[in-house]
Design a protein around this motif. Structure first.
Motif, PDB file in Angstrom:
ATOM      1  N   ALA A   1      23.028  83.255  38.212  1.00 27.27           N
ATOM      2  CA  ALA A   1      22.620  84.499  37.692  1.00 27.27           C
ATOM      3  C   ALA A   1      22.555  84.622  36.126  1.00 27.27           C
ATOM      4  O   ALA A   1      21.548  85.138  35.642  1.00 27.27           O
TER       5      ALA A   1
ATOM      6  N   ALA B   1      19.186  83.270  35.329  1.00 25.33           N
ATOM      7  CA  ALA B   1      17.901  83.594  35.934  1.00 25.33           C
ATOM      8  C   ALA B   1      16.666  83.984  35.428  1.00 25.33           C
ATOM      9  O   ALA B   1      15.524  83.766  35.895  1.00 25.33           O
ATOM     10  N   LYS B   2      16.665  84.166  33.952  1.00 20.48           N
ATOM     11  CA  LYS B   2      15.526  84.733  33.239  1.00 20.48           C
ATOM     12  C   LYS B   2      15.035  83.335  32.582  1.00 20.48           C
ATOM     13  O   LYS B   2      13.911  83.738  31.626  1.00 20.48           O
TER      14      LYS B   2
ATOM     15  N   ASN C   1      13.734  80.988  36.539  1.00 17.91           N
ATOM     16  CA  ASN C   1      14.609  80.434  37.761  1.00 17.91           C
ATOM     17  C   ASN C   1      14.567  81.379  38.794  1.00 17.91           C
ATOM     18  O   ASN C   1      14.288  80.948  39.966  1.00 17.91           O
ATOM     19  N   ASP C   2      14.699  82.843  38.481  1.00 12.30           N
ATOM     20  CA  ASP C   2      14.477  83.951  39.482  1.00 12.30           C
ATOM     21  C   ASP C   2      13.499  83.775  40.332  1.00 12.30           C
ATOM     22  O   ASP C   2      13.434  83.751  41.578  1.00 12.30           O
TER      23      ASP C   2
END
Length: 401
Positions: free
Chosen positions: A275, A278-279, A344-345
């Protein structure tokens, strides 16, 4: 007030250029005749580097920096160079890269570029002779990249840092001591060459300064999996070194603008960091300028960098079957794989979409891109299939891949 405009830059990235200027260029490979554009199984001649440079020179905007993910010394399997020959080849090839590209050129050591003195130059058994080779190679790398010769530039150990802009720094790694297939003295140490301590300190410094960091290396800290049967899956780094690397990087996701590696000659994208990351962009393991595998095409990449973060990349492929081969741009990532962003997300969601029947269109696009719409090979449906031998891959084969 309108939102501030993002600062956008374009870099060129090459992996495995193999642009040696010694006699290897004229006797490229025992596996086939030498051609001006390269032969399967060998390194790339200077003519291919010049073709890539010419293609990049026509781009708008023109790249402002070149990154090279290692292996600029010959891939010739029939010749083993001495350290003296290898350092001469490396120094000459580095000079040729800068001259042909006409750009500031920052590179990392490849598995073909490195030799044992980098693993032992700080060891009690090191000799002045081995340190001399390390320092000569360091000088070539630092001169090409314009890195400072201060405490942050440990080129004598094969790694260094360089400022790429006001708020963007490059950390170029020496991945040779971590190679899972190479039993070196460094592999017995807790922190070979003190590189992990340097990496951790560099990321902490970037966080204090509010900078972003690109990490460039040759061998990626991942499992070699996508082109192998499950029983052949193996770590490319010794596991304890990979665990330490990811521990350091995951502790500072706020400063990571890109993770760029080479070595395997095929393009792969690996989600990392959970998490907290994630960006951020996935780890990119990129294809080669050298046609050393029948499953790869000579490729270079242009990277779109927005405010110090990798936001997209465009592969430029050379079609060796064409009458007049030239590099041509392919559809850019992330758009070509159907991901909304190079994050990544987004890539994790894309991979999840392949799992069921509703993911058939997305999977077909991915498989066709990775395999080049291969028409020959097996129709693979089982979990023990070797992905590299598959003309199509469905069922359990898709799940494993």
């Amino acid at each position: 007030m309108p939102a501030p405009t993002a600062k956008v830059e374009t870099f060129i990235l090459l992996n495995h250029p193999g642009c040696t200027v010694d006699r290897h260029e004229h006797t490229q490979s025992p596996m086939g005749r030498s051609t001006p554009l390269g032969t399967y199984g060998c390194h790339a001649p200077l003519t291919r580097l010049r073709a890539a440079a010419s293609a990049a020179d026509l781009l708008t905007p023109r790249p402002t920096l070149a990154l090279v993910a290692g292996d600029i010394v010959s891939h010739d399997p029939m010749r083993v160079e001495t350290p003296t020959e290898a350092i001469a080849t490396f120094t000459n090839a580095t000079s040729e890269l800068v001259g042909v590209l006409g750009l500031r050129t920052c590179l990392s050591l490849g598995s073909n570029d490195d030799w044992s003195d980098h693993a032992s130059s700080t060891h009690p058994t090191a000799t002045p002779h081995s340190n001399l080779h390390s320092n000569m190679q360091a000088s070539a790398m630092i001169r090409a990249c314009g890195a400072p010769a201060g405490s942050s530039a440990r080129g004598d150990r094969g790694f260094y840092s360089a400022q790429l802009g006001p708020n963007l720094e490059l950390l170029s790694l020496n991945t040779a001591p971590y190679d899972a297939s190479s039993p070196t003295t460094a592999a017995k140490l807790g922190d070979p060459l003190d590189q992990f301590a340097w990496l951790e300190a560099s990321l902490s410094r970037a966080a204090r300064l509010g900078s972003k960091v690109f990490i460039l290396g040759h061998i990626p800290p991942i499992l070699a999996a996508a082109s192998s049967a499950p029983e052949h899956v193996r770590p490319l780094w010794r596991p304890r070194f990979a665990e330490r690397f990811w521990q350091i990087v995951r502790a500072r996701p706020d400063v990571v603008g890109g993770l760029l590696f080479g070595h395997t000659h095929g393009a792969e994208y690996r989600v990392w960091g959970g998490a907290a990351a994630a960006k951020l962009p996935p780890l990119l393991n990129l294809g080669a300028l050298s046609p050393v595998s029948q499953q790869t095409r000579p490729t270079f990449y242009t990277l779109r960098v927005e405010d110090g973060i990798l936001a997209g990349l465009t592969p430029h492929y050379l079609d060796l079957s064409a009458e007049r081969p030239a590099f041509a741009a392919a559809p850019p990532l992330p758009e070509s794989l159907g991901a909304p962003r190079l994050r990544n997300d987004a890539f994790a969601a894309l991979a999840a979409s392949y799992a069921g029947p509703l993911g058939d269109p997305a999977w077909s696009a991915f498989f066709g891109s990775y395999r080049g719409n291969r028409a020959v090979g097996a129709k693979c449906i089982s979990s023990d299939a070797s992905f590299g031998d598959c003309a199509s891959c469905s069922g359990a084969c898709r799940q494993v891949a």
